[in-house]
Design a protein around this motif. Structure first.
Motif, PDB file in Angstrom:
ATOM      1  N   LYS A  75       0.841  -3.132  -9.433  1.00  0.00           N
ATOM      2  CA  LYS A  75       0.079  -2.285  -8.856  1.00  0.00           C
ATOM      3  C   LYS A  75       0.509  -0.712  -9.170  1.00  0.00           C
ATOM      4  N   ILE A  76       1.485  -0.487  -8.541  1.00  0.00           N
ATOM      5  CA  ILE A  76       2.525   0.187  -8.416  1.00  0.00           C
ATOM      6  C   ILE A  76       3.163   0.752  -9.563  1.00  0.00           C
ATOM      7  N   TRP A  94       6.317  16.212   1.179  1.00  0.00           N
ATOM      8  CA  TRP A  94       6.085  14.824   1.202  1.00  0.00           C
ATOM      9  C   TRP A  94       6.781  13.669   0.490  1.00  0.00           C
ATOM     10  N   VAL A 100       6.041   9.538  -1.844  1.00  0.00           N
ATOM     11  CA  VAL A 100       5.148   8.644  -1.689  1.00  0.00           C
ATOM     12  C   VAL A 100       6.286   7.112  -1.273  1.00  0.00           C
ATOM     13  N   GLU A 114       1.333  -6.845  -6.036  1.00  0.00           N
ATOM     14  CA  GLU A 114       0.890  -5.488  -5.882  1.00  0.00           C
ATOM     15  C   GLU A 114       1.962  -4.802  -6.768  1.00  0.00           C
ATOM     16  N   TRP A 140      11.847  11.655  -9.505  1.00  0.00           N
ATOM     17  CA  TRP A 140      10.408  12.118  -9.742  1.00  0.00           C
ATOM     18  C   TRP A 140      10.006  12.253  -7.618  1.00  0.00           C
ATOM     19  N   ARG A 200       9.632  15.453  -6.341  1.00  0.00           N
ATOM     20  CA  ARG A 200       8.571  16.005  -5.869  1.00  0.00           C
ATOM     21  C   ARG A 200       8.598  16.188  -3.900  1.00  0.00           C
ATOM     22  N   MET A 233       0.834  -1.016   0.047  1.00  0.00           N
ATOM     23  CA  MET A 233       0.555   0.413   0.019  1.00  0.00           C
ATOM     24  C   MET A 233       0.996   0.658  -0.017  1.00  0.00           C
ATOM     25  N   LYS A 234       0.635   1.762  -0.469  1.00  0.00           N
ATOM     26  CA  LYS A 234       1.594   3.135  -0.991  1.00  0.00           C
ATOM     27  C   LYS A 234       1.060   4.464  -0.196  1.00  0.00           C
ATOM     28  N   LYS A 235       2.013   5.054   0.319  1.00  0.00           N
ATOM     29  CA  LYS A 235       1.683   6.175   1.814  1.00  0.00           C
ATOM     30  C   LYS A 235       2.368   6.939   1.752  1.00  0.00           C
ATOM     31  N   ILE A 236       1.819   8.728   1.943  1.00  0.00           N
ATOM     32  CA  ILE A 236       1.834   9.984   2.069  1.00  0.00           C
ATOM     33  C   ILE A 236       3.318   9.764   3.485  1.00  0.00           C
TER      34      ILE A 236
END
Lengths: 268, 260
Positions: B246-247, B212, B214, B243, B202, B206, B1-4
């Motif tokens: 999906k990323i 923040w 990811v 998984e 990136w 960013r 799961m991605k997280k910020i």
């Protein structure tokens, strides 16, 4: 599985939204920076310099004056360290006669004791009567070069003391009574082509000379014969050669390089 | 799961981005000033290696006969440069950010590994942290350079009133050389910095704008088990293949990023 995918998509959406806001602000700031830049570049000029920059230069001078102390002496060297070939850089104002049989120093000094357009006219011999002062220091040009050079002449303060100049009252100048002193001194070449204005505090500094000698010899013509200003507190542009006229005033006199975009004080 | 997750504090980002155009103006106006007495060169004996700067450089950048303009910009933007730098230093001290930025005993060894990695000599992965040893050294050095730029600048701007500073820097002409060399240093720093930022990708860039970054599931594993050896992580990666797909590819690239 499906639920997780949605969560993933929601996350991506959140990332995009947050990025968009941040980059929006970022580009807004870039626009502001460009706007400030354009505003400066498109501003009117004041004495040869963009007005906003001129305002800052004037403010810098106030900051600088705050730190000014007449006890700050320019570092001096022994005369043997002085350059033999002294660099000569500017020739504005060297037209006109420098023959000492004709050359005269004119000092404009109206005051209660000398009303009207009083002019004091002196010849080089009068200057030579004032006690001589010698000085070897690192002469600095606004262009960025510097050179140790050796000068001889009389202190400007001794000069105005002898002739009771530079005061509103017409009395002898007194460093403890700055109110009586004019705020500025203007110097000009005989042909009027080059002129500088200098604050009185720097002019009455103990290292400021009316110089007539370089390396213990008469000034060469390209160094301002017969009389030049040596003011170690300022860049070379203020060290006017071929002095013709001296004036006193309470407002900034005109200044050749100031009109061409430099800061007024040119102080070191 | 991605997280910020938060990376760079607001003040660090702000001062960084303010410094960029301000330093650019300082370098450009400094060049306008330097042109008036462009005496520096590198030579071996009588052989001239490089003159600062060749005429085509001046011509292409249109710097000739603009001394007064250069001085006016320089002595205006110096305030922004100093205040912004001072603000940054005070912030890093009082916020505790200095802990990430100051090099420690390990930094130099780590910096060497980073260098080998960046030159494609070593395949060892880079340490997973906000600033690696090489960054700590570079970002601390650039601040010290900034301080010396201010000091050497003062030494040549007011060599009479600030003569102690001028004296400590070896005199007027020595201070001018120091001031010049530091500027060349900024240009070189900038070139390396840009290359590293491009390589880092990136997500890293960013973070310097948004604050923040990811972190995907892969990274999470790495963060959660920093002691684990690499082969173990590889296993994990294979396990969570579904998984990974999906990323986005950029995130996978970030796993190997240099985090500059």
């Amino acid at each position: 599985m499906k639920e997780k995918l949605t969560e993933e998509q929601l996350m991506n959406k959140k990332i995009r939204k947050k990025s968009l806001i941040s980059f929006g602000v970022f580009f807004l700031l870039i626009s502001v920076a460009i706007g400030v830049w354009m505003w400066v570049r498109n501003s009117e000029k004041s004495d040869g310099q963009y007005k906003p920059l001129r305002t800052v230069l004037n403010t810098n001078e106030k900051v600088n004056n705050f730190f000014f102390s007449e006890n700050d002496l320019v570092k001096t060297y022994s005369k043997s360290e002085g350059a033999k070939n002294v660099r000569a850089n500017g020739y504005y104002g060297n037209k006109g006669s420098h023959d000492t049989s004709v050359w005269r120093l004119r000092v404009l000094h109206s005051n209660p004791k000398n009303p009207g357009d009083s002019v004091l006219i002196l010849c080089l011999n009068d200057i030579l009567q004032i006690p001589k002062q010698e000085e070897c220091f690192n002469f600095k040009c606004v262009e960025g070069w510097s050179q140790i050079s050796f000068w001889g002449g009389c202190r400007f303060f001794d000069f105005i003391s002898k002739y009771n100049l530079g005061t509103h009252s017409g009395n002898a100048p007194d460093k403890n009574n700055p109110e009586d002193l004019y705020k500025y001194v203007s110097l000009e070449t005989p042909d009027g082509a080059y002129y500088v204005g200098i604050d009185m505090k720097s002019m009455i500094h103990s290292q400021t000379l009316l110089a007539y000698e370089m390396n213990e010899k008469q000034l060469p013509d390209n160094q301002g014969y017969p009389l030049r200003l040596i003011i170690p507190l300022k860049y070379g542009i203020k060290n006017l050669k071929w002095i013709g006229t001296i004036r006193f005033s309470d407002t900034r006199p005109k200044d050749y390089w100031f009109e061409r975009g430099y800061d007024y004080d040119a102080a070191l | 799961m991605k997280k910020i997750i938060p990376k760079h504090p607001f003040v660090i980002r702000w001062t960084h981005w303010v410094n960029f155009p301000v330093l650019a103006v300082m370098i450009w106006s400094g060049l306008l000033i330097y042109w008036a007495n462009d005496i520096y060169k590198i030579s071996l004996g009588d052989f001239l290696v490089f003159k600062f700067f060749p005429d085509p450089v001046y011509k292409s950048l249109n710097v000739e006969h603009r001394l007064s303009e250069g001085m006016a910009y320089h002595f205006t933007f110096m305030w922004l440069f100093m205040l912004n730098g001072l603000f940054y230093i005070l912030y890093t001290i009082f916020s505790g950010e200095w802990r990430y930025l100051l090099p420690n005993k390990k930094s130099f060894k780590e910096a060497w590994q980073v260098l080998l990695h960046d030159l494609f000599i070593s395949r060892k992965p880079l340490p997973e942290k906000k600033f690696n040893g090489a960054q700590q050294i570079a970002y601390t050095a650039i601040i010290i350079m900034g301080i010396f730029s201010v000091l050497s600048g003062i030494a040549i701007y007011k060599p009479v009133q600030w003569q102690t500073v001028t004296f400590l820097l070896g005199g007027y002409e020595s201070a001018r050389i120091i001031h010049f060399i530091l500027t060349i240093g900024y240009v070189l720093f900038f070139l390396v910095h840009i290359m590293q930022v491009i390589r880092a990708g990136w997500n890293n860039f960013r973070a310097m704008v948004t604050g923040w970054e990811v972190v995907g599931s892969l990274k999470q594993l790495a963060v959660e088990s920093p002691q684990e050896s690499k082969p173990f992580q590889k296993e994990k990666i294979t396990e969570s293949k579904t998984e990974i797909e999906k990323i986005t590819p950029e995130n996978i690239a970030d796993e190997n990023s240099t985090e500059q």
